[in-house]
Design an enzyme around this catalytic site. Structure first.
Site, PDB file in Angstrom:
ATOM      1  CB  CYS A 146       8.368   7.341   0.464  1.00 22.06           C
ATOM      2  SG  CYS A 146       7.435   5.812   0.740  1.00 22.06           S
ATOM      3  CB  CYS A 197      -0.894  -6.136  11.073  1.00 22.08           C
ATOM      4  SG  CYS A 197      -2.229  -6.919  10.159  1.00 22.08           S
TER       5      CYS A 197
END
Length: 209
Positions: A146, A197
């Site tokens: 997406c 991260c």
């Protein structure tokens, strides 16, 4: 304005009040509202083919109206460090995209980086996470399906020698191929693996049954 919007969206996410958009004006608010509508419409099927040829069939009810998640996924915002419950999640399970429901990471690849954000040293499978170099040299990671913003990848993950050999053998080919050689081009248990991260607001956790 950006900092103010971030604070408002974060507070709204804590209290579950999507109506916070009503108090925010400007292009950023409009973009977040538009992202909410697109996210709701786009990810309603139960079976979706991924770029690696596999099919994610556990995608029913995917999508999010959470304002903080939308700010991160669609506008590229960064949530405040140490605020995501997923940073402290220790259970075994899968971390999925909060927008489309695609499996991105698993607990087998999670580690405590001390950064304040959920961190992983590998993805769950090939073709799930897209990498893109930004103008400042950082490497952005996005959901391959997406295109939602997840966070960034850094070359300061855990030492290779501290990780399970069986897990090392299952590193997807599309992951950054670092952590295998030292400066002398020889195998080293002290070389660093990648550190994904990731904003916790960009994911949802599904506990292993």
């Amino acid at each position: 304005m950006r900092a103010l919007l971030t604070g408002l969206l974060f507070c709204a996410a804590i209290h579950g009040e999507c109506s916070a958009f009503a108090g925010v004006t400007g292009e950023a608010a409009a973009a977040a509202q538009g992202a909410a509508c697109r996210s709701s419409r786009r990810h309603t099927t139960k079976s979706n083919e991924l770029d690696d040829g596999s099919t994610d069939t556990d995608n029913s009810g995917a999508g999010t109206w959470n304002p903080l998640s939308l700010a991160v996924l669609r506008l590229g915002f960064t949530e405040p460090a140490w605020t995501s419950p997923l940073n402290y999640q220790k259970a075994e399970g899968v971390y999925k995209c909060a927008s489309c429901g695609t499996a991105l990471f698993s607990s087998n690849g999670k580690f405590d980086s001390g950064s304040g954000w959920p961190s992983f040293w590998k993805t769950v499978s090939s073709g799930r996470v897209e990498l893109k170099k930004e103008w400042d040299g950082r490497i952005e990671c996005k959901c391959q399906k997406c295109k939602g913003h997840l966070g960034h990848v850094f070359p300061d993950g855990p030492q290779r020698g501290s990780l399970d050999a069986m897990e090392l053998a299952t590193i997807p080919e599309t992951d950054p191929q670092i952590g295998y050689k030292d400066q002398n081009d020889s195998d080293s248990s002290f070389s660093k693996m990648p550190r994904y991260c990731v904003n916790g607001a960009a994911m949802k956790f599904e506990k292993e049954s």
